[in-house]
Write an enzyme that holds these catalytic residues in place. Structure first.
Site, mmCIF file in Angstrom:
data_model
loop_
_atom_site.group_PDB
_atom_site.id
_atom_site.type_symbol
_atom_site.label_atom_id
_atom_site.label_comp_id
_atom_site.label_asym_id
_atom_site.label_seq_id
_atom_site.Cartn_x
_atom_site.Cartn_y
_atom_site.Cartn_z
ATOM 1 N N LYS A 96 0.893 -0.999 0.461
ATOM 2 C CA LYS A 96 -0.068 -0.151 0.020
ATOM 3 C C LYS A 96 1.031 0.801 -0.528
ATOM 4 O O LYS A 96 2.020 1.404 0.203
ATOM 5 C CB LYS A 96 -0.550 -0.193 1.029
ATOM 6 C CG LYS A 96 -0.734 0.110 2.767
ATOM 7 C CD LYS A 96 0.154 1.297 3.373
ATOM 8 C CE LYS A 96 0.614 1.311 4.238
ATOM 9 N NZ LYS A 96 1.387 2.691 4.601
ATOM 10 N N ASP A 118 -2.834 -1.834 9.668
ATOM 11 C CA ASP A 118 -2.355 -2.044 8.399
ATOM 12 C C ASP A 118 -3.453 -2.468 8.162
ATOM 13 O O ASP A 118 -3.368 -2.881 6.150
ATOM 14 C CB ASP A 118 -1.417 -1.226 8.026
ATOM 15 C CG ASP A 118 -0.676 0.223 8.582
ATOM 16 O OD1 ASP A 118 -1.359 1.615 7.956
ATOM 17 O OD2 ASP A 118 0.246 0.047 8.169
HETATM 18 O O1 C5P Z 1 -0.456 -1.335 14.047
HETATM 19 P P1 C5P Z 1 1.373 -1.583 13.897
HETATM 20 O O2 C5P Z 1 1.822 -2.253 15.171
HETATM 21 O O3 C5P Z 1 0.866 -1.684 12.435
HETATM 22 O O4 C5P Z 1 2.021 -0.620 14.584
HETATM 23 C C1 C5P Z 1 2.851 -0.171 14.747
HETATM 24 C C2 C5P Z 1 3.594 1.199 15.904
HETATM 25 O O5 C5P Z 1 3.484 2.026 14.757
HETATM 26 C C3 C5P Z 1 2.276 0.844 17.066
HETATM 27 O O6 C5P Z 1 3.078 0.491 17.863
HETATM 28 C C4 C5P Z 1 3.522 3.007 17.029
HETATM 29 O O7 C5P Z 1 4.130 3.096 17.883
HETATM 30 C C5 C5P Z 1 2.839 3.254 15.580
HETATM 31 N N1 C5P Z 1 1.607 3.882 15.120
HETATM 32 C C6 C5P Z 1 1.468 4.594 15.771
HETATM 33 N N2 C5P Z 1 -0.207 5.237 15.339
HETATM 34 C C7 C5P Z 1 -1.318 4.465 14.835
HETATM 35 C C8 C5P Z 1 -0.635 3.391 14.140
HETATM 36 C C9 C5P Z 1 0.687 2.933 14.279
HETATM 37 O O8 C5P Z 1 1.562 5.718 16.955
HETATM 38 N N3 C5P Z 1 -2.138 4.762 14.525
#
Ligand code: C5P
Length: 297
Positions: free
Chosen positions: A11, A137
Site C-alpha cells: 500500500k 494496516d
Molecule cells: O499497528 P501496528 O502494530 O502496525 O503499529 C506499529 C507501531 O506504529 C505502533 O506500535 C505505534 O508505535 C505506531 N503507530 C501509531 N499510531 C498508529 C499506527 C501505528 O503510533 N495509528
C-alpha cells in the site's frame, strides 16, 4: 496434501494525517490507502506443526513468534480452537520496513490462506476483526482498492476510484522503524490535536483529474522521517524541481512519485538513473486486496 496460494498487495498512503498520541500509545489518523500491484505471495501447506520460510526481499527476517505471519496463525488457532498446523512459505517483493505495509500484507495473506486451509469458514467481517488485532494496516491489506482509514487506521470506508493511478517507488535497502518515526512526530509536534480531515482528497479520488488528486496529497510523517534519514530530505529536494507529485510512503523511507498509469514504467527507468542508491519500482493502483490464487488438494 492440501495447499492454498494467496497474494497480498503493498500500500501507499495518498494522505496520512496524524493526530496526538493516545493513551494506548497509538495515534489517531485520517489516512487514505491505495493498494498497488506489488505483491507478496504466500503458500500454506497442511502440516502437523507451524513453520515459516521466507524468500525474496525478506530473507533475513525472523521466522519465529515475532513474525506477523506466525502471530496471525496463532491468533486464528486461538480464535477457532483449532490445533491444525501449516508450513508457510512467503515470497517477498514488498520492501521490508519500507512504509509499504509488507508485514501487514503477509499477515493478511496468512489469515486468508489458513481460513481456507483449515476449513474454518470465518466470514470476512471476522477476518477483518482479527486483522485489526494484528496491526493497524492489516485490515486494509485484506480489503484493497482505495479506502479512508480512521482511528488507528483500521476503521475503513472504501472509496470508488475514478481512474487508475501510476506510481514509481524509490525503495531503500535500509528500512525505517515506524514507532521511531511516530515518536519523532511527537517530539516535533507536541501540540498536535485531531488529525486534519482528508475529505477533499476522498472527493477528488472519485474523479479522474490527477492534478486535483495530487494537490490534496500530504503526509504528516514526512518531516519526522526526514529528520531521521537525511537521504529522504536529499531526494525530496532534488525531486522538488520535478513536475510530478512526490510523497513519502507511510512512515518511509520509500518515496512515492504519483503519475499517470501509462507513464509509470518509463518514469521508473528515468528515476533509476537519477537515484542509483535507490531501487525504482513501477506500479499501478488501485488493485485488489489479499486474494486466493489457487487451492490444491
Ligand atoms: O499497528 P501496528 O502494530 O502496525 O503499529 C506499529 C507501531 O506504529 C505502533 O506500535 C505505534 O508505535 C505506531 N503507530 C501509531 N499510531 C498508529 C499506527 C501505528 O503510533 N495509528
Amino acid at each position: 496434501m492440501k495447499s492454498v496460494f494467496v497474494s497480498a498487495p503493498a500500500k501507499v498512503n495518498l494522505a496520512l494525517r496524524v493526530g496526538a498520541r493516545r493513551p494506548d500509545g497509538y495515534h489517531d489518523l485520517d489516512t487514505v490507502f491505495e493498494a498497488v500491484d506489488i505483491f507478496d505471495d504466500l503458500q500454506a501447506d497442511l502440516a502437523p506443526d507451524l513453520r515459516l520460510e521466507i524468500s525474496g526481499l525478506g530473507e533475513n527476517l525472523p521466522v519465529d513468534e515475532s513474525n506477523l505471519v506466525i502471530k496471525a496463525a496463532h491468533l486464528l488457532q486461538k480464535a477457532t480452537n483449532t490445533q491444525q498446523g501449516a508450513h508457510i512459505k512467503v515470497h517477498k517483493r514488498i520492501p521490508v520496513a519500507g512504509g509499504m505495509a509488507g508485514g501487514s500484507a503477509d499477515a493478511a495473506a496468512a489469515l486468508l490462506a489458513l481460513n481456507t486451509l483449515w476449513d474454518l469458514e470465518l466470514p470476512d467481517s471476522r477476518l477483518t476483526e482479527l486483522a485489526g488485532e494484528l496491526g493497524s494496516d492489516v485490515p486494509f491489506a485484506l480489503l484493497g482498492g482505495i479506502a479512508r482509514g480512521t482511528s488507528r487506521g483500521e476503521q475503513l470506508v472504501s472509496i470508488k476510484p475514478g481512474t487508475l493511478h501510476g506510481w514509481v517507488f524509490l525503495t531503500s535497502a535500509t528500512g525505517l522503524s515506524t514507532p521511531e518515526v511516530f515518536h519523532c512526530f511527537d517530539e516535533m509536534f507536541p501540540a498536535a490535536g485531531n488529525p486534519p480531515a482528508t475529505t477533499q482528497l476522498c472527493q477528488a479520488l472519485t474523479g479522474s483529474d490527477l492534478s486535483a488528486i495530487a494537490q490534496e496529497m500530504v503526509n504528516d510523517l514526512a518531516a519526522p522521517a526526514a529528520a531521521l534519514r537525511t537521504d529522504i530530505a536529499d531526494i525530496c529536494a532534488e525531486l522538488a524541481e520535478f513536475p510530478g507529485k512526490t510523497i513519502l510512503s507511510g512512515s518511509g523511507p520509500t518515496i512515492a512519485i504519483f503519475c499517470a498509469a501509462e507513464a509509470a514504467e518509463s518514469l521508473a527507468q528515468e528515476m533509476q538513473e537519477k537515484f542509483p542508491s535507490r531501487t525504482a519500482l513501477a506500479a499501478i493502483g488501485p488493485v485488489t486486496g489479499a486474494h486466493i490464487r489457487r487451492v490444491e488438494k
